[in-house]
Design a protein around this motif. Structure first.
Motif, PDB file in Angstrom:
ATOM      1  N   ASP A 163      92.742  81.269  23.799  1.00 21.80           N
ATOM      2  CA  ASP A 163      92.093  81.529  22.744  1.00 21.80           C
ATOM      3  C   ASP A 163      92.438  80.004  22.855  1.00 21.80           C
ATOM      4  OD1 ASP A 163      90.331  81.942  20.686  1.00 21.80           O
ATOM      5  OD2 ASP A 163      91.667  82.161  19.672  1.00 21.80           O
ATOM      6  N   ALA A 164      90.853  78.982  22.973  1.00 27.13           N
ATOM      7  CA  ALA A 164      90.994  77.842  22.754  1.00 27.13           C
ATOM      8  C   ALA A 164      91.236  76.874  21.199  1.00 27.13           C
ATOM      9  CB  ALA A 164      89.489  77.412  22.939  1.00 27.13           C
ATOM     10  N   ILE A 165      91.339  78.120  20.187  1.00 26.75           N
ATOM     11  CA  ILE A 165      91.261  77.783  18.685  1.00 26.75           C
ATOM     12  C   ILE A 165      92.278  76.664  18.187  1.00 26.75           C
ATOM     13  CG2 ILE A 165      91.219  78.224  16.322  1.00 26.75           C
ATOM     14  CD1 ILE A 165      88.576  77.862  16.983  1.00 26.75           C
ATOM     15  N   ASP A 166      93.472  76.993  19.080  1.00 26.67           N
ATOM     16  CA  ASP A 166      95.008  76.606  18.341  1.00 26.67           C
ATOM     17  C   ASP A 166      94.903  75.561  19.323  1.00 26.67           C
ATOM     18  OD1 ASP A 166      94.957  78.371  16.906  1.00 26.67           O
ATOM     19  OD2 ASP A 166      96.749  79.343  18.640  1.00 26.67           O
TER      20      ASP A 166
ATOM     21  N   LYS B 261      80.071  80.691  18.083  1.00 26.46           N
ATOM     22  CA  LYS B 261      80.213  80.305  16.842  1.00 26.46           C
ATOM     23  C   LYS B 261      81.337  78.968  16.319  1.00 26.46           C
ATOM     24  CE  LYS B 261      79.959  85.722  16.473  1.00 26.46           C
ATOM     25  NZ  LYS B 261      79.113  85.997  15.128  1.00 26.46           N
ATOM     26  N   VAL B 262      80.251  78.629  15.333  1.00 29.10           N
ATOM     27  CA  VAL B 262      80.970  77.364  14.451  1.00 29.10           C
ATOM     28  C   VAL B 262      81.881  77.211  12.865  1.00 29.10           C
ATOM     29  CG1 VAL B 262      80.020  75.370  13.414  1.00 29.10           C
ATOM     30  CG2 VAL B 262      78.760  76.616  15.974  1.00 29.10           C
ATOM     31  N   GLN B 263      82.254  76.062  12.685  1.00 28.10           N
ATOM     32  CA  GLN B 263      82.945  76.734  11.678  1.00 28.10           C
ATOM     33  C   GLN B 263      83.158  75.590  11.505  1.00 28.10           C
ATOM     34  OE1 GLN B 263      83.405  79.597  10.269  1.00 28.10           O
ATOM     35  NE2 GLN B 263      85.065  78.708   8.519  1.00 28.10           N
ATOM     36  N   LYS B 264      83.109  74.964  10.206  1.00 24.42           N
ATOM     37  CA  LYS B 264      82.636  72.437   9.959  1.00 24.42           C
ATOM     38  C   LYS B 264      82.664  73.245   8.523  1.00 24.42           C
ATOM     39  CE  LYS B 264      77.561  72.201  10.713  1.00 24.42           C
ATOM     40  NZ  LYS B 264      76.858  71.745  11.389  1.00 24.42           N
ATOM     41  N   ARG B 265      83.435  71.344   8.093  1.00 26.56           N
ATOM     42  CA  ARG B 265      83.274  71.374   6.986  1.00 26.56           C
ATOM     43  C   ARG B 265      83.838  70.037   6.559  1.00 26.56           C
ATOM     44  NH1 ARG B 265      82.955  76.232   6.296  1.00 26.56           N
ATOM     45  NH2 ARG B 265      83.517  77.815   5.284  1.00 26.56           N
ATOM     46  N   SER B 266      83.280  69.469   5.616  1.00 28.12           N
ATOM     47  CA  SER B 266      83.767  68.034   5.297  1.00 28.12           C
ATOM     48  C   SER B 266      85.024  67.957   4.767  1.00 28.12           C
ATOM     49  CB  SER B 266      81.971  67.519   3.644  1.00 28.12           C
ATOM     50  OG  SER B 266      83.023  69.102   2.864  1.00 28.12           O
ATOM     51  N   GLY B 267      85.683  66.672   4.664  1.00 29.18           N
ATOM     52  CA  GLY B 267      87.294  66.581   3.930  1.00 29.18           C
ATOM     53  C   GLY B 267      87.656  66.702   5.604  1.00 29.18           C
TER      54      GLY B 267
ATOM     55  N   LYS C  56      91.001  74.193   8.690  1.00 30.04           N
ATOM     56  CA  LYS C  56      92.222  75.606   9.575  1.00 30.04           C
ATOM     57  C   LYS C  56      91.943  76.283   8.044  1.00 30.04           C
ATOM     58  CE  LYS C  56      96.126  74.168  11.406  1.00 30.04           C
ATOM     59  NZ  LYS C  56      97.328  73.089  11.610  1.00 30.04           N
ATOM     60  N   ASN C  57      91.686  75.944   6.907  1.00 36.07           N
ATOM     61  CA  ASN C  57      92.313  76.713   5.766  1.00 36.07           C
ATOM     62  C   ASN C  57      90.585  77.549   6.268  1.00 36.07           C
ATOM     63  OD1 ASN C  57      94.286  75.678   4.986  1.00 36.07           O
ATOM     64  ND2 ASN C  57      93.521  74.561   2.867  1.00 36.07           N
ATOM     65  N   SER C  58      89.561  77.389   5.765  1.00 31.13           N
ATOM     66  CA  SER C  58      88.783  77.714   6.379  1.00 31.13           C
ATOM     67  C   SER C  58      87.930  78.985   7.096  1.00 31.13           C
ATOM     68  CB  SER C  58      87.018  77.406   6.442  1.00 31.13           C
ATOM     69  OG  SER C  58      86.764  76.182   7.385  1.00 31.13           O
ATOM     70  N   ILE C  59      89.314  78.529   8.495  1.00 31.11           N
ATOM     71  CA  ILE C  59      89.188  79.347   9.730  1.00 31.11           C
ATOM     72  C   ILE C  59      90.011  80.822   9.855  1.00 31.11           C
ATOM     73  CG2 ILE C  59      90.045  79.707  11.580  1.00 31.11           C
ATOM     74  CD1 ILE C  59      88.425  76.232  12.356  1.00 31.11           C
ATOM     75  N   ASN C  60      90.909  80.329   8.387  1.00 32.01           N
ATOM     76  CA  ASN C  60      91.957  81.323   8.900  1.00 32.01           C
ATOM     77  C   ASN C  60      91.539  83.212   8.038  1.00 32.01           C
ATOM     78  OD1 ASN C  60      94.466  79.976   9.319  1.00 32.01           O
ATOM     79  ND2 ASN C  60      94.973  79.870   7.133  1.00 32.01           N
TER      80      ASN C  60
ATOM     81  N   GLU D 163      86.726  83.320  17.663  1.00 33.25           N
ATOM     82  CA  GLU D 163      87.881  82.977  18.691  1.00 33.25           C
ATOM     83  C   GLU D 163      87.022  82.410  20.329  1.00 33.25           C
ATOM     84  OE1 GLU D 163      88.378  88.343  19.924  1.00 33.25           O
ATOM     85  OE2 GLU D 163      90.321  86.911  18.695  1.00 33.25           O
ATOM     86  N   GLY D 164      87.526  82.057  21.090  1.00 38.10           N
ATOM     87  CA  GLY D 164      86.564  81.866  22.753  1.00 38.10           C
ATOM     88  C   GLY D 164      87.501  81.443  23.482  1.00 38.10           C
ATOM     89  N   ARG D 165      87.818  81.300  25.008  1.00 38.93           N
ATOM     90  CA  ARG D 165      88.288  80.584  25.969  1.00 38.93           C
ATOM     91  C   ARG D 165      87.323  79.210  25.947  1.00 38.93           C
ATOM     92  NH1 ARG D 165      87.797  82.563  31.243  1.00 38.93           N
ATOM     93  NH2 ARG D 165      86.048  83.620  30.967  1.00 38.93           N
ATOM     94  N   VAL D 166      86.092  79.215  25.590  1.00 41.53           N
ATOM     95  CA  VAL D 166      85.836  77.657  25.141  1.00 41.53           C
ATOM     96  C   VAL D 166      85.316  77.430  23.878  1.00 41.53           C
ATOM     97  CG1 VAL D 166      83.648  76.601  27.058  1.00 41.53           C
ATOM     98  CG2 VAL D 166      84.946  78.141  28.194  1.00 41.53           C
ATOM     99  N   GLY D 167      85.557  75.632  23.656  1.00 37.30           N
ATOM    100  CA  GLY D 167      85.536  75.121  22.689  1.00 37.30           C
ATOM    101  C   GLY D 167      85.176  73.715  22.726  1.00 37.30           C
ATOM    102  N   ILE D 168      84.755  73.313  21.291  1.00 39.81           N
ATOM    103  CA  ILE D 168      84.312  71.763  21.546  1.00 39.81           C
ATOM    104  C   ILE D 168      84.751  71.077  20.045  1.00 39.81           C
ATOM    105  CG2 ILE D 168      82.962  71.306  23.047  1.00 39.81           C
ATOM    106  CD1 ILE D 168      80.412  71.916  21.454  1.00 39.81           C
ATOM    107  N   GLY D 169      85.586  70.505  19.482  1.00 38.21           N
ATOM    108  CA  GLY D 169      85.690  70.023  18.306  1.00 38.21           C
ATOM    109  C   GLY D 169      85.233  68.431  17.840  1.00 38.21           C
ATOM    110  N   HIS D 170      85.097  68.584  16.562  1.00 41.14           N
ATOM    111  CA  HIS D 170      85.164  66.609  16.623  1.00 41.14           C
ATOM    112  C   HIS D 170      85.708  67.169  15.399  1.00 41.14           C
ATOM    113  CE1 HIS D 170      81.776  64.595  15.226  1.00 41.14           C
ATOM    114  NE2 HIS D 170      81.842  63.781  16.276  1.00 41.14           N
ATOM    115  N   THR D 171      85.772  65.614  15.099  1.00 43.68           N
ATOM    116  CA  THR D 171      86.126  64.724  13.531  1.00 43.68           C
ATOM    117  C   THR D 171      84.999  63.786  13.747  1.00 43.68           C
ATOM    118  OG1 THR D 171      87.071  62.920  14.171  1.00 43.68           O
ATOM    119  CG2 THR D 171      88.328  65.253  13.814  1.00 43.68           C
TER     120      THR D 171
END
Length: 605
Positions: A12-15, A43-49, A55-59, A64-72
Motif C-alpha cells: 500500500d502506498a498511503i503511508d 480514489k482522492v482525498q484532500k483537505r485545506s489545512g 490524515k484524520n480524514s483518511i482514517n 489504498e493502492g500500490r500507486v499514488g501521488i500526493g501534494h502540499t
C-alpha cells in the motif's frame, strides 16, 4: 513552495505518501491531498489545512493502492479550500494530477475547454491539465500520448505528475520547477525535493527541463517530450536521513542553529590548510578567473545577505563587485560581457528568480558560478561551475546553517578570485584567516553553550520594534538578523547600515525600540557612536561583540562573541542573533519552522 510526492511499488502506498507529505511540510503549504489507485479506479482525498487534518480524514476511509501521488499546496490561483487542493481530476475521475509552478496560459486553455463542454470545480490553473488530458483521451489517444500532448500545450513553469485509472504508472514532466526521482530495488519515488523520500532511498535522478519520466513497477524510463530516450544517471545523496529529523530539539530551526559547528566543518574540510596558507576549492584551480574584471552576485532573501557578505569581501580586496537582488536583475542589471563573473547564490539551487538571473547572465556571455547546497540542482547544472556549501539538509523555513556556510564559502571563493584578478601577491598571507576559520566551529560551539540570547529575548519581549545595525561586514549580518527576527516572530524588525540611523531611521527610535549593534573590529568606534545616538534617545542597546570591547561599557546588554578575524566576526555575531530570534518567537508561541505565508524554496517568480 508546494510539494509533490509519488510512489510506485508493491504494498500500500498511503503511508509512504503521507510520510512524504510530512517530510515536505517545511516547504510551506496551506492544503494537502493524495490520490491512489489499485487498478480499479482512482480514489482522492484532500483537505485545506495541515497534513494531520488530511490524515484524520483518511482514517477509516477505503483508501489504498500500490500507486499514488500526493501534494502540499501553496495557494496562487484560488484560496486554500478543499476544492482547490491537489490532486485534481478530470470530470470522469480517470485522470489525477498534481502540479507545482504556474501555468501562464491556463485562462486561455480553460476558456477553450469550457467551450468544448468541460466543467471545472476549482479556481486553480492546475485543473486545466487533467481536462486537457481527458480531451485527448476522448479523441482515442493512448494514456501516454494524451499526457505528452497535454504537456506540450502548457506555457509557464511546471512539475507535473499524472496517474491514470487502471494503470500502475506515474507520468511526470518538468519545466522550470524541480522534480527528482528516487530509485530503490523494488520501489520508485517522485518528489519535488529529496527529503520527501530520503528515508527510503538515497539514489536519485534529477530531472532537467523538458524531461519526461515514466515510473513503472519495474523501473523508470526517461525521455524528452517527443518520446526520444535520454540517459539520466542516478546520483547518491550524501545526506544522513537522521539529519532530516528534529531529534531531541523542539524545532528544526534550533537543531539547525546547533548544527552549525558541524556544517561549517563539512564546508571547509579538505579545502583549507592554515599551515601553508592555501585554499583548495574543488574545481577552482589557480587561473579559473583570469580575465574577469567585475563580479556580480545574484540572490534572494537570506542568500542575498550572504551574497552581500561575499561582495563586500571582494570589494575590500580591490575587486569590482556588487550584490544584486535576483528578482530585480531583469530590470536593473549592470551590463555584462565575457569578462564579467556572475555568482548565483541559492541554498536549494531551484530559486526561480535566481535561476532567471543566472540564465540572463549566461545569455549575455558572462562566466557563471553557483554557490548552492544541493548536488544536481538546476542551478548547478546550468552554471559553468558549482561550489557546494555541504551544509546538509535544512528543513526549517528560516535559513540558519546555510547562511553561515554560504558566507564562509564566498569568503574563500573571494580569495581565489582576488588572486586571479589582482595577482597572488594581492591576497597576502592567508594563514591567520584560515587559522581563525579552522577554529570557527569550536568558537560557535562556545557561543551556543554560553549565549545569553534567551534572557535578552525575555527582557525585550513585547517591544514595539527591533533594530539591527552593523558596519562593513556587520551590515549584511544586521540585515540577516532583522530578517530572521521578522520571519519567525512576526514582529517589526529592520536592519540598517550603522551610519544610516541618523539619516532617517533615528526618528523611529524610542525606549521601546531595542537596538542590536554588531561589532566586527572594523570602524567599531563609529558603530559605537551610532549606538550611543540611539541610546541617548532612550533606546536600549544590545552589543554583539567580544568580552572587554568598549561597547560593553555603554551597552544595556551584551551578547558575547569570541575574538576573530574581522572577515569572520560577523558570522559569530550572526549565531547570537539567530538565537535571539528563535527564543523571541518561542516566547510568542509562533510556528517557528513553518512561519505563515513563507516557503522554504520559492520556485515561481
Amino acid at each position: 513552495m508546494c510539494g509533490i510526492i509519488g510512489r510506485v511499488g508493491d504494498g500500500d502506498a498511503i503511508d509512504t505518501l503521507l510520510t512524504g507529505l510530512e517530510n515536505l511540510e517545511y516547504r510551506g503549504y496551506d492544503s494537502a491531498g493524495v490520490a491512489v489507485q489499485n487498478g480499479a479506479g482512482i480514489k482522492v482525498q484532500k483537505r485545506s489545512g495541515k497534513v494531520q487534518e488530511l490524515k484524520n480524514s483518511i482514517n477509516g476511509a477505503p483508501l489504498e493502492g500500490r500507486v499514488g501521488i500526493g501534494h502540499t499546496r501553496w495557494s496562487t490561483h484560488g484560496p486554500p479550500t478543499d476544492e482547490n487542493a491537489h490532486p485534481h481530476t478530470d470530470s470522469t475521475a480517470d485522470v489525477a494530477v498534481v502540479h507545482n509552478g504556474i501555468i501562464e496560459n491556463y485562462a486561455t486553455l480553460k476558456t477553450q475547454l469550457r467551450e468544448q463542454g468541460h466543467e471545472f470545480t476549482s479556481d486553480t490553473d492546475t485543473e486545466v491539465i487533467p481536462h486537457l488530458i481527458q480531451q485527448y483521451l476522448d479523441e482515442d489517444m493512448e494514456n501516454e500520448a494524451a499526457f505528452r500532448r497535454a504537456i506540450e500545450r502548457l506555457e509557464g513553469s511546471y512539475a507535473v505528475a499524472v496517474m491514470f485509472s487502471g494503470e500502475h504508472v506515474i507520468y511526470a514532466a518538468r519545466q522550470g520547477s524541480p522534480l527528482v526521482v528516487g530509485i530503490e530495488d523494488d520501489e520508485f519515488f517522485l518528489a519535488s525535493d529529496v527529503p520527501a523520500f530520503l528515508e527510503y532511498t538515497d539514489s536519485v535522478v534529477y530531472l532537467e527541463d523538458g524531461d519526461v519520466a515514466i515510473v513503472e513497477p519495474d523501473g523508470v524510463e526517461f525521455t524528452d517530450l517527443d518520446g526520444n530516450a535520454i540517459v539520466r544517471e542516478p546520483e547518491t545523496v550524501d545526506w544522513d536521513p537522521e539529519q532530516a529529523g528534529k531529534g531531541e530539539y523542539d524545532h528544526f530551526m534550533l537543531k539547525e542553529i546547533y548544527e552549525q559547528p558541524t556544517s561549517l566543518s563539512q564546508a571547509i574540510e579538505g579545502r583549507i590548510d592554515p599551515e601553508t596558507g592555501s585554499i583548495d576549492l574543488d574545481g577552482f584551480p589557480a587561473g579559473t578567473f583570469e580575465g574577469v574584471d567585475s563580479v556580480q552576485f545574484v540572490a534572494c532573501g537570506t542568500s542575498y545577505h550572504a551574497a552581500l557578505y561575499g561582495s563586500l569581501t571582494l570589494t575590500q580586496a580591490g575587486v569590482q563587485s556588487t550584490a544584486l537582488l535576483a528578482n530585480e536583475y531583469s530590470v536593473s542589471a549592470p551590463p555584462v560581457d565575457e569578462n564579467t563573473l556572475v555568482i548565483a547564490v541559492t541554498q536549494s539551487g531551484e530559486t526561480a528568480d535566481t535561476l532567471s538571473a543566472l540564465r540572463k547572465a549566461s545569455e549575455n556571455g558572462a562566466q557563471t558560478v553557483t554557490v548552492t547546497n544541493v548536488v544536481g540542482s538546476t542551478a548547478s547544472r546550468e552554471a559553468d561551475d558549482t561550489l557546494l556549501i555541504r551544509a546538509g539538509p535544512e528543513i526549517g523555513v528560516a535559513a540558519t546553517k546555510t547562511f553561515s556556510s554560504q558566507a564562509v564559502m564566498l569568503t574563500l571563493l573571494g580569495q581565489r578570485i582576488t588572486a586571479d584578478v589582482r595577482g597572488e601577491e594581492s591576497v597576502g598571507d592567508l594563514s591567520p584567516l584560515l587559522s581563525d576559520l579552522e577554529r570557527m566551529p569550536d568558537q560557535i560551539e562556545s557561543v551556543l553553550e554560553r549565549s545569553a540570547a534567551r534572557e535578552i529575548a525575555e527582557e525585550y519581549d513585547g517591544s514595539q520594534s527591533y533594530f539591527f545595525i552593523g558596519r562593513g561586514l556587520g551590515f549584511p549580518v544586521a540585515l540577516e538578523g532583522a530578517l530572521k527576527f521578522k520571519e519567525i516572530t512576526y514582529e517589526h524588525a529592520e536592519g540598517f547600515a550603522s551610519g544610516e540611523l541618523k539619516h532617517g531611521p533615528l526618528a523611529l527610535v524610542t525606549p521601546d525600540t531595542p537596538v542590536f549593534a554588531v561589532f566586527t573590529g572594523v570602524e567599531d568606534e563609529k558603530t559605537l557612536k551610532n549606538a550611543e545616538e540611539a541610546q541617548t534617545r532612550g533606546a536600549p542597546v544590545i552589543a554583539v561583540c567580544p568580552e572587554g570591547h568598549p561597547a560593553t561599557d555603554i551597552a544595556d546588554a551584551h551578547l558575547e562573541i569570541p575574538e576573530a578575524d574581522s572577515d569572520l566576526a560577523g558570522l559569530l555575531a550572526n549565531v547570537q542573533l539567530q538565537l535571539v530570534s528563535y527564543y523571541a518567537a518561542d516566547l510568542l508561541d509562533r510556528p517557528i519552522d513553518k512561519p505563515r505565508n513563507l516557503a522554504k524554496s520559492v520556485t515561481v517568480e
